[in-house]
Design a protein around this motif. Structure first.
Motif, PDB file in Angstrom:
ATOM      1  N   UNK A 157      17.471  -1.380  21.043  1.00 53.76           N
ATOM      2  CA  UNK A 157      18.532  -2.388  21.151  1.00 53.76           C
ATOM      3  C   UNK A 157      18.993  -2.845  19.762  1.00 53.76           C
ATOM      4  N   UNK A 158      18.052  -3.160  18.887  1.00 55.81           N
ATOM      5  CA  UNK A 158      18.412  -3.671  17.556  1.00 55.81           C
ATOM      6  C   UNK A 158      19.074  -2.589  16.712  1.00 55.81           C
ATOM      7  N   UNK A 159      18.496  -1.400  16.697  1.00 53.83           N
ATOM      8  CA  UNK A 159      19.019  -0.356  15.816  1.00 53.83           C
ATOM      9  C   UNK A 159      20.319   0.249  16.309  1.00 53.83           C
ATOM     10  N   UNK A 160      20.460   0.429  17.626  1.00 53.11           N
ATOM     11  CA  UNK A 160      21.742   0.930  18.118  1.00 53.11           C
ATOM     12  C   UNK A 160      22.820  -0.137  17.948  1.00 53.11           C
ATOM     13  N   UNK A 196      27.080  -2.356  21.890  1.00 52.99           N
ATOM     14  CA  UNK A 196      26.192  -1.199  21.705  1.00 52.99           C
ATOM     15  C   UNK A 196      24.748  -1.547  22.070  1.00 52.99           C
ATOM     16  N   UNK A 197      24.330  -2.766  21.782  1.00 51.25           N
ATOM     17  CA  UNK A 197      22.966  -3.182  22.129  1.00 51.25           C
ATOM     18  C   UNK A 197      22.781  -3.250  23.639  1.00 51.25           C
ATOM     19  N   UNK A 198      23.784  -3.748  24.337  1.00 47.22           N
ATOM     20  CA  UNK A 198      23.713  -3.784  25.803  1.00 47.22           C
ATOM     21  C   UNK A 198      23.667  -2.362  26.362  1.00 47.22           C
ATOM     22  N   UNK A 199      24.468  -1.469  25.794  1.00 50.11           N
ATOM     23  CA  UNK A 199      24.437  -0.059  26.207  1.00 50.11           C
ATOM     24  C   UNK A 199      23.041   0.524  25.970  1.00 50.11           C
ATOM     25  N   UNK A 200      22.420   0.190  24.822  1.00 50.99           N
ATOM     26  CA  UNK A 200      21.065   0.671  24.529  1.00 50.99           C
ATOM     27  C   UNK A 200      20.079   0.178  25.576  1.00 50.99           C
ATOM     28  N   UNK A 201      20.200  -1.093  25.984  1.00 52.63           N
ATOM     29  CA  UNK A 201      19.306  -1.640  27.001  1.00 52.63           C
ATOM     30  C   UNK A 201      19.498  -0.924  28.340  1.00 52.63           C
ATOM     31  N   UNK A 212      13.746  -2.767  35.415  1.00 54.74           N
ATOM     32  CA  UNK A 212      14.689  -3.767  34.905  1.00 54.74           C
ATOM     33  C   UNK A 212      15.950  -3.792  35.749  1.00 54.74           C
ATOM     34  N   UNK A 213      16.543  -4.971  35.891  1.00 52.23           N
ATOM     35  CA  UNK A 213      17.868  -5.011  36.509  1.00 52.23           C
ATOM     36  C   UNK A 213      18.922  -5.164  35.411  1.00 52.23           C
ATOM     37  N   UNK A 214      20.170  -5.083  35.807  1.00 59.32           N
ATOM     38  CA  UNK A 214      21.243  -5.065  34.814  1.00 59.32           C
ATOM     39  C   UNK A 214      21.431  -6.414  34.130  1.00 59.32           C
ATOM     40  N   UNK A 215      21.066  -7.498  34.806  1.00 56.81           N
ATOM     41  CA  UNK A 215      21.133  -8.813  34.165  1.00 56.81           C
ATOM     42  C   UNK A 215      20.177  -8.857  32.974  1.00 56.81           C
ATOM     43  N   UNK A 216      18.951  -8.327  33.176  1.00 59.26           N
ATOM     44  CA  UNK A 216      17.990  -8.263  32.067  1.00 59.26           C
ATOM     45  C   UNK A 216      18.550  -7.438  30.908  1.00 59.26           C
ATOM     46  N   UNK A 220      18.916  -9.102  27.319  1.00 58.60           N
ATOM     47  CA  UNK A 220      18.102  -8.566  26.222  1.00 58.60           C
ATOM     48  C   UNK A 220      18.956  -7.844  25.185  1.00 58.60           C
ATOM     49  N   UNK A 221      20.011  -7.176  25.640  1.00 56.27           N
ATOM     50  CA  UNK A 221      20.927  -6.544  24.701  1.00 56.27           C
ATOM     51  C   UNK A 221      21.603  -7.575  23.813  1.00 56.27           C
TER      52      UNK A 221
END
Length: 279
Positions: A157-160, A196-201, A212-216, A220-221
């Motif tokens: 998440x952080x790096x992407x 991009x972080x949300x996409x990574x998650x 995990x669900x999409x809300x998480x 988290x993203x």
């Protein structure tokens, strides 16, 4: 050319580090964190204290920081607090003796040396507290349920997000995010980093974290992107204060270890808080 160096060094780091972290068990994360901790402290002390401070003093800060984090990982919070207390008292006594030597003659030059003593003491104590405390959340995260998955997701998440912010900002960036600290960062890049972080998650969910669900993923993203960028800005503040471009040169195209892990350092505690509350 710079982009090529960034990609090659990132692929080498992932190729070497990922199998070790995934297959070597939880102690791999402990060792990984201690190595990153040592490298970040070394770069931080070199940046902020400079060559005017004794090399032995900087190295003592690195080894003390490693010892403090090691005690936390293997002996728990009570021992960690005791180690930090002993560290503060020991350095205070050391600098008290050093100050006494510098107070033999009250001259303008001597007064600047006294100021250097106080500055070095502050930098040593802050550095050990700052990196030991924040990096301790990586082994804490690893020790939680599904800990390996959480650690991999944190890094992804952080790096992407960092990569997304770089490319989005380069192409679409117009409005500056914080020009006095980091003139190249833009609001558009920051928003792109969050996407991009949300996409990574979401990719982590699809590949290995089906529970995990999409809300998480969205939460988290966003956490990883926002606090990752805050960490990047804080490190930029350090570098701006001492007029250096990179914290080191160990990773071609990326700079130093601190340049690469500043976002992880800030995002890890909030990842851990979220996991502790909801999982």
């Amino acid at each position: 050319m710079m982009l090529k160096k960034r990609v090659i060094s990132a692929l080498i780091a992932i190729g070497v580090g990922a199998p070790f972290i995934i297959f070597a068990g939880k102690f791999a994360i402990y060792l990984f964190t201690l190595i990153i901790h040592a490298a970040c402290l070394y770069e931080y002390f070199n940046m902020t204290m400079g060559k005017d401070s004794p090399k032995e003093l900087r190295l003592s800060g690195v080894f003390t920081g490693i010892a403090v984090l090691f005690i936390y990982i293997f002996f728990g919070k009570a021992a960690f607090i005791s180690a930090l207390t002993i560290t503060v008292i020991s350095y205070a006594v050391y600098f008290l003796i050093r100050m006494d030597k510098n107070l033999d003659e009250l001259t303008p030059k001597n007064n600047s040396q006294v100021g250097k003593v106080i500055t070095d003491l502050s930098l040593i104590i802050f550095g050990i507290f700052f990196f030991s405390l924040l990096l301790s959340y990586i082994p804490l995260l690893r020790d939680s349920y599904d800990g390996l998955k959480w650690v991999i997701m944190l890094m992804a998440v952080v790096w992407l997000g960092d990569t997304g912010a770089f490319f989005t900002g380069s192409k679409y960036g117009k409005r500056k995010l914080y020009p006095k600290i980091s003139p190249n960062k833009s609001l558009e890049g920051a928003f792109g980093g969050i996407i991009f972080s949300i996409v990574a998650a979401v990719l982590c969910k699809w590949i290995f974290f089906w529970s995990l669900d999409y809300v998480d993923c969205i939460v988290l993203g966003t956490i990883g992107a926002v606090f990752g960028q805050v960490g990047d800005l804080v490190e930029s503040m350090f570098k701006r204060a001492v007029a250096v471009k990179d914290s080191g040169s160990v990773m071609p195209g990326h700079g130093g270890v601190l340049d690469r892990f500043d976002g992880i350092i800030f995002a890890a505690p909030f990842f851990y808080f979220y996991v502790s509350m909801f999982f």
